[in-house]
Design a protein around this motif. Structure first.
Motif, PDB file in Angstrom:
ATOM      1  N   ASN A 212     -13.116   9.026  -0.257  1.00 63.05           N
ATOM      2  CA  ASN A 212     -12.920   7.642   0.556  1.00 63.05           C
ATOM      3  C   ASN A 212     -11.594   7.527   0.378  1.00 63.05           C
ATOM      4  O   ASN A 212     -11.102   6.232   0.580  1.00 63.05           O
ATOM      5  CB  ASN A 212     -13.735   6.762   0.430  1.00 63.05           C
ATOM      6  CG  ASN A 212     -14.971   6.659   1.078  1.00 63.05           C
ATOM      7  OD1 ASN A 212     -15.280   7.101   2.091  1.00 63.05           O
ATOM      8  ND2 ASN A 212     -16.164   6.309   0.391  1.00 63.05           N
ATOM      9  N   ASN A 213     -10.674   8.499  -0.190  1.00 63.42           N
ATOM     10  CA  ASN A 213      -9.329   8.267  -0.090  1.00 63.42           C
ATOM     11  C   ASN A 213      -8.636   8.980   1.046  1.00 63.42           C
ATOM     12  O   ASN A 213      -8.805  10.230   1.467  1.00 63.42           O
ATOM     13  CB  ASN A 213      -8.796   8.648  -1.237  1.00 63.42           C
ATOM     14  CG  ASN A 213      -9.178   7.691  -2.498  1.00 63.42           C
ATOM     15  OD1 ASN A 213      -9.550   6.630  -2.339  1.00 63.42           O
ATOM     16  ND2 ASN A 213      -9.178   8.175  -3.779  1.00 63.42           N
ATOM     17  N   ILE A 214      -7.490   8.222   1.851  1.00 63.55           N
ATOM     18  CA  ILE A 214      -6.794   9.109   2.649  1.00 63.55           C
ATOM     19  C   ILE A 214      -5.331   9.033   2.095  1.00 63.55           C
ATOM     20  O   ILE A 214      -4.724   8.156   1.788  1.00 63.55           O
ATOM     21  CB  ILE A 214      -6.801   8.539   4.014  1.00 63.55           C
ATOM     22  CG1 ILE A 214      -8.274   8.232   4.410  1.00 63.55           C
ATOM     23  CG2 ILE A 214      -5.912   8.991   4.958  1.00 63.55           C
ATOM     24  CD1 ILE A 214      -9.012   9.466   4.966  1.00 63.55           C
ATOM     25  N   GLY A 215      -4.683  10.211   2.264  1.00 66.71           N
ATOM     26  CA  GLY A 215      -3.416  10.289   1.764  1.00 66.71           C
ATOM     27  C   GLY A 215      -2.338  10.302   3.157  1.00 66.71           C
ATOM     28  O   GLY A 215      -2.608  10.602   4.077  1.00 66.71           O
ATOM     29  N   VAL A 216      -1.367   9.481   2.870  1.00 62.49           N
ATOM     30  CA  VAL A 216      -0.174   9.378   3.900  1.00 62.49           C
ATOM     31  C   VAL A 216       1.170   9.828   3.126  1.00 62.49           C
ATOM     32  O   VAL A 216       1.509   9.233   2.037  1.00 62.49           O
ATOM     33  CB  VAL A 216      -0.331   7.841   4.110  1.00 62.49           C
ATOM     34  CG1 VAL A 216       1.029   7.711   5.258  1.00 62.49           C
ATOM     35  CG2 VAL A 216      -1.349   7.436   4.819  1.00 62.49           C
ATOM     36  N   VAL A 217       1.667  10.480   3.931  1.00 61.11           N
ATOM     37  CA  VAL A 217       2.994  11.423   3.489  1.00 61.11           C
ATOM     38  C   VAL A 217       4.012  11.091   4.595  1.00 61.11           C
ATOM     39  O   VAL A 217       4.107  11.337   5.647  1.00 61.11           O
ATOM     40  CB  VAL A 217       2.806  12.851   2.994  1.00 61.11           C
ATOM     41  CG1 VAL A 217       4.326  13.287   2.754  1.00 61.11           C
ATOM     42  CG2 VAL A 217       1.806  13.283   2.026  1.00 61.11           C
TER      43      VAL A 217
END
Lengths: 338, 338
Positions: free
Chosen positions: B62-67
């Motif tokens: 349930n984690n989303i990465g944003v770069v």
DNA sequence: AAAATCCTCGGAAACGTTTCCGAAAATATT
DNA sequence: AATATTTTCGGAAACGTTTCCGAGGATTTT
């Protein structure tokens, strides 16, 4: 999407799972050659240890939570960059959340982060945070918290702030030395630590120079945004109570005031001088350029991160309060032509 | 700091661990009263499920990465706010990392996030990203990625962008209709998708109106910052090749150009007209105010998040490319007094 | 040559959940 | 009243690691 696990590597090489683990953690009790053999095979298979499993085992996540009120202005992003600069090389992940200047979402953020087992928290409180019992509970459980910039004094944690009082004093004195006499202060939200410090700096400077500093000199603009500055200035114009100079609680408020002044053909700095606080990129773009205090944002982040790291590694909390030093950027908005 | 676990609750009530789990997950096979009894006791003891253990079990974080390349300008923070607006209510955590416009740290960020088992990735590439094999590998493993703003065409993922071509065309045509003829374009880094689109929009508008559009009209300022705009403008002044008007790849570049013009007493918009791109807060502060294209940043974040959610929930990737619409903010810098 | 020490590794428990399987108890059906 | 069905729950395995304990073999010491 099928991940290769430690067991796959073990099976492939005919060794035990624990040996693989030893290899990856560089334990002393493993032969160098087997270690190399394992690492090679692991790379071959594309194996990476599953951090979730590691975290469960070690009861430690290597994640640090950061909660800030906003990141629309450059200030917090810069601080965060400083935090990352320290924490990432140490193997920590930095989870960032924004509270939107709202105590409730702030509390939600902190709870989420805590339940997600961050190892520690770095926080700058929102403008309307008052209740702190949850934070006290966390501290009693020995959960490491570091505050910066917007602090709550009664929470016993390490804190890192600018010496707001001293710089506000200096900014005000600068205006006085430029010959301004009727100076007003656009003050910030009343629950904010730095609002009070900057207000006190202003008052004390005025008193030192025996200038009038009554209630009318203190304008509560209620917020920290450009619009708040606009409203404050508009009110002064409507009331026809124009001062000589303005010391604003921060740059956006100063900017807003300047925009209204310009719209009303008030000459800056001749008719009214102005200085802001916390240098923003805008301060160089507006004309005349805005005198302001530059905060060491990056360093502030670094310092906060170091304090947290210290508590994390030693296990003991040192509730020190570190005051960083800023620098005074004198530009056009406050310098009268003589 | 000792966490209370599911076992503690179970022991306290004399029921099994699985029953507690059922209660917390609202399963059908549990009696309502026991559920209530459990929830009450859990609250009493201060129990919260350990998300790490859940993640290990469910193989889902349930984690989303944003770069993103940076978050000093308002653009990316605003997009991120939009992303959070969609994802957080759905129970996702948003982990943000910045690549500092550097392909290498960008790759490092993505690897860290992937190894930390984010469920998906939302990314806007840095200006010098060229190698994409690692990203291709991820896609082949069915790892969900969504691109926005700065995209790489050959990566088959959902993408969300502004219709850069159309808006650049319109911006250029606006200058032409204002009577400017000798117009130059300050173009952005050549590997960036939107640089090319905006350049093409410029060229096509010039051709449509049969205006000269040779190599001399295209100035490569190499970057996207205020300083790059300053340098570009300074070069034009040094070479004494002043144009009628400038269409800049983005606002900071336009700002830089304006600052140099003002320092050289070049009248805007009379001598030289200028329009930027991607409305920044600065565009309203500078004088004259800067004509620009406003991007729907918040909506862009929302859209990207929705696309990711779609792939996460359905398990199927739809490599659509969504073009959002901007709005044209005509201000002083491009409007000639007649 | 026997005893003591060291090096290397395997086995198993543990971290805190979820879920499958099956069993007991309660209810419904004949 | 016997059987079938449903409801509710417990037991145990599993997720992927780390670490403790101990064992076997190699090496050193006496």
């Amino acid at each position: 999407m099928k991940k290769v696990t430690i067991k796959d590597v073990a099976a492939q090489l005919g060794v035990s799972v624990s040996t693989i683990s030893r290899a990856f953690n560089d334990k002393y009790d493993i032969k160098k050659e087997t270690r190399e053999r394992i690492m090679a095979q692991a790379k071959e298979l594309g194996y990476n240890p599953n951090p979730i499993a590691q975290k469960l085992q070690q009861n430690k996540t290597n994640n640090i939570g950061v909660v800030v009120p906003e990141f629309r202005n450059a200030f917090f992003p810069d601080v965060i960059t400083g935090i990352q600069d320290i924490l990432i090389p140490k193997g920590y992940q930095v989870l960032i959340m924004q509270s939107n200047e709202n105590a409730e979402t702030e509390l939600g953020n902190v709870k989420t982060l805590y339940n997600n087992m961050v190892d520690g928290l770095i926080i700058s409180f929102s403008a309307d945070t008052q209740k702190v019992n949850y934070y006290k509970d966390l501290l009693e459980k020995d959960f490491p918290i570091v505050q910066f910039n917007r602090i709550i004094d009664k929470l016993q944690t390490p804190k890192v702030v600018l010496d707001d009082y001293a710089w506000a004093f200096m900014a005000t004195e600068h205006l006085i030395l430029q010959g301004y006499k009727n100076i007003v202060h656009f003050k910030g939200p009343k629950f904010l630590s730095f609002s009070l410090a900057r207000l006190k700096g202003f008052k004390d400077a005025m008193h030192k120079h025996k200038l009038l500093c009554c209630d009318a000199q203190i304008i509560d603009v209620h917020g920290l945004d450009i619009n708040d500055g606009k409203q404050g200035m508009q009110m002064l114009i409507d009331k026809k109570q124009l001062p000589d100079a303005i010391f604003a609680v921060n740059d956006p408020v100063a900017l807003g005031a300047m925009m209204v002044m310009k719209a009303n053909n008030i000459e800056i700095p001749d008719e009214i001088g102005i200085v802001g606080f916390s240098e923003s990129r805008l301060s160089d773009v507006i004309e005349p350029s805005l005198t302001t205090i530059k905060q060491p944002t990056f360093e502030m982040g670094q310092t906060a991160a170091k304090l947290l790291l210290q508590e994390l590694e030693s296990g003991i909390r040192v509730s020190q309060r570190i005051k960083l030093s800023g620098s005074f950027k004198i530009k056009q908005s406050s310098v009268r032509l003589r």
